[in-house]
Design a protein around this motif. Structure first.
Motif, PDB file in Angstrom:
ATOM      1  N   PHE A 229      68.941  55.531   9.831  1.00 34.93           N
ATOM      2  CA  PHE A 229      68.986  54.080  10.003  1.00 34.93           C
ATOM      3  C   PHE A 229      67.602  53.436  10.081  1.00 34.93           C
ATOM      4  CE2 PHE A 229      73.246  55.259  11.057  1.00 34.93           C
ATOM      5  CZ  PHE A 229      74.015  54.171  10.692  1.00 34.93           C
ATOM      6  N   ASN A 263      77.260  49.536  10.382  1.00 37.86           N
ATOM      7  CA  ASN A 263      76.849  50.893  10.756  1.00 37.86           C
ATOM      8  C   ASN A 263      77.709  51.939  10.054  1.00 37.86           C
ATOM      9  OD1 ASN A 263      74.641  50.526  12.628  1.00 37.86           O
ATOM     10  ND2 ASN A 263      76.111  49.703  14.086  1.00 37.86           N
ATOM     11  N   GLY A 264      79.000  51.684  10.010  1.00 33.03           N
ATOM     12  CA  GLY A 264      79.904  52.623   9.348  1.00 33.03           C
ATOM     13  C   GLY A 264      79.648  52.711   7.860  1.00 33.03           C
ATOM     14  N   VAL A 267      76.610  54.835   7.035  1.00 30.42           N
ATOM     15  CA  VAL A 267      76.924  56.263   7.113  1.00 30.42           C
ATOM     16  C   VAL A 267      77.746  56.687   5.894  1.00 30.42           C
ATOM     17  CG1 VAL A 267      78.323  57.957   8.362  1.00 30.42           C
ATOM     18  CG2 VAL A 267      76.714  56.502   9.601  1.00 30.42           C
ATOM     19  N   ILE A 281      72.978  61.156  13.192  1.00 26.76           N
ATOM     20  CA  ILE A 281      72.739  59.874  13.839  1.00 26.76           C
ATOM     21  C   ILE A 281      72.052  60.099  15.180  1.00 26.76           C
ATOM     22  CG2 ILE A 281      74.689  58.828  12.640  1.00 26.76           C
ATOM     23  CD1 ILE A 281      76.271  58.993  15.266  1.00 26.76           C
ATOM     24  N   SER A 283      71.742  57.404  17.708  1.00 30.15           N
ATOM     25  CA  SER A 283      71.997  56.362  18.699  1.00 30.15           C
ATOM     26  C   SER A 283      72.491  56.983  20.007  1.00 30.15           C
ATOM     27  CB  SER A 283      73.041  55.371  18.183  1.00 30.15           C
ATOM     28  OG  SER A 283      73.326  54.395  19.169  1.00 30.15           O
ATOM     29  N   ARG A 288      77.886  52.034  19.209  1.00 33.93           N
ATOM     30  CA  ARG A 288      77.266  52.296  17.901  1.00 33.93           C
ATOM     31  C   ARG A 288      77.658  53.673  17.386  1.00 33.93           C
ATOM     32  NH1 ARG A 288      71.418  51.878  16.676  1.00 33.93           N
ATOM     33  NH2 ARG A 288      72.236  51.558  14.582  1.00 33.93           N
ATOM     34  N   GLN A 291      81.056  53.380  15.858  1.00 33.17           N
ATOM     35  CA  GLN A 291      81.008  52.708  14.562  1.00 33.17           C
ATOM     36  C   GLN A 291      80.479  53.638  13.476  1.00 33.17           C
ATOM     37  OE1 GLN A 291      78.669  49.150  15.072  1.00 33.17           O
ATOM     38  NE2 GLN A 291      80.178  48.164  16.402  1.00 33.17           N
ATOM     39  N   MET A 292      79.415  54.352  13.783  1.00 35.10           N
ATOM     40  CA  MET A 292      78.820  55.257  12.799  1.00 35.10           C
ATOM     41  C   MET A 292      79.784  56.382  12.445  1.00 35.10           C
ATOM     42  SD  MET A 292      74.983  55.517  14.375  1.00 35.10           S
ATOM     43  CE  MET A 292      73.916  54.077  14.497  1.00 35.10           C
TER      44      MET A 292
END
Length: 317
Positions: A229, A263-264, A267, A281, A283, A288, A291-292
């Protein structure tokens, strides 16, 4: 959460993994909530390294915080994959990085300290953390053989290495190198650019990837995408960042189209590539992470994948 085999290891793990480098900045309760949120989202693969502890200013600090967190979260050790990295000579009390050290003694000692911090008697994978240009093959082979024979490490890999570095290492090892951690994401696409712009007028002639993307596919090595990200600029993460309006407009459009989130979608863009890249990821925020992780359920259409690539500032031939 969809799953994939990591390399040819037999490890069938979540397509999205969580890197816990920054978990030492959380208190223990927050760390436990973060790991629980990842597990609830279907993530069962966790990555750390012996040098991670930049907030606590101590080696193994992130692994230690994670080691207690996965237990406090009630995770079953037999149902998660824990990976660490070693090989950097780093001293928080003496100026930081002092180079790299692939000697058997350094690797064995570092792994033992990691196991203690992680509160486990084995890791599912260990990666050589960048390259020690002074490495001796017999030293690395000695360390790997001892770690495998003792049951302390089940699988092996590398990070930030090119094809010839991997080939050289592999020539002296009994163990197959299954993983390579490389920076990759919508704003860090050098592996793709090198293929797309090969032998054309705007070819910069400075491909530093060494053909690592097709090499990895040929060798059935899993690429783990770190910092997926980050923008690669002083502006930091690109999602929701006003400095990247075109990319965020496209992320928003596709989030609405696929009933996802920006975010999704970011990915899912990584996962859409047939190389089987595993986003790592980083985070530490539960929402978050959710979501990812949900991006693994989005299958981008080919045209949408290319539109994101271009919205990120990349050119086609």
């Amino acid at each position: 959460m969809k799953t994939q085999e990591i390399g040819q290891s037999g490890m069938i793990a979540s397509r999205v993994a969580l890197g816990v480098m920054r978990i030492d900045a959380l208190d223990q309760d927050a760390a436990t909530r973060t790991i629980a949120a990842a597990a609830e989202s279907g993530i069962d693969y966790f990555d750390t390294a012996d040098i991670y502890g930049f907030h606590a200013h101590a080696l193994h600090a992130s692994s230690r915080r994670f080691g207690k967190a996965w237990k406090d979260a009630g995770l079953d050790r037999d149902k998660i994959f824990i990976q660490t990295k070693f090989g950097i000579d780093y001293r928080f009390d003496d100026g930081g990085a002092h180079g790299y050290d692939f000697t058997a003694r350094h690797l064995l000692d570092a792994l033992d300290a990691e196991l203690e911090a992680l509160q486990t008697d084995y890791v599912d994978a260990v990666l050589l953390h960048r390259i020690d240009t002074l490495f001796e093959l017999d030293e690395v082979a000695e360390a790997f053989d001892k770690l495998e024979a003792s049951g302390k490490v089940r699988h092996f890999g590398v990070s930030n290495m090119g094809p010839w570095q991997i080939e050289l290492l592999q020539s002296g090892l009994k163990q197959k190198l299954e993983i390579n951690q490389l920076q990759f994401g919508l704003m860090h696409t050098q592996m793709l650019d090198a293929e797309i712009h090969f032998n054309v007028d705007d070819d910069p002639g400075a491909d530093r990837t060494g053909g690592i993307l097709p090499y990895s596919r040929l060798k059935h090595m899993t690429i783990q995408a770190w910092c997926p990200f980050q923008s690669g600029t002083e502006y930091g993460p690109f999602v929701g960042n006003e400095h990247f309006p075109e990319l965020n407009a496209e992320l928003d459009r596709l989030a609405a189209k696929y009933d996802s989130t920006p975010n999704g979608i970011a990915v899912s863009w990584i996962l859409r590539h047939p190389a089987g890249i595993q986003p790592l990821i980083g985070s530490m925020r539960p929402e978050r992470i959710r979501q990812m992780a949900a991006g693994a359920d989005v299958e981008l259409e080919r045209r949408d994948w290319w539109s994101l690539y271009q919205a990120a500032g990349n050119k086609l031939v």
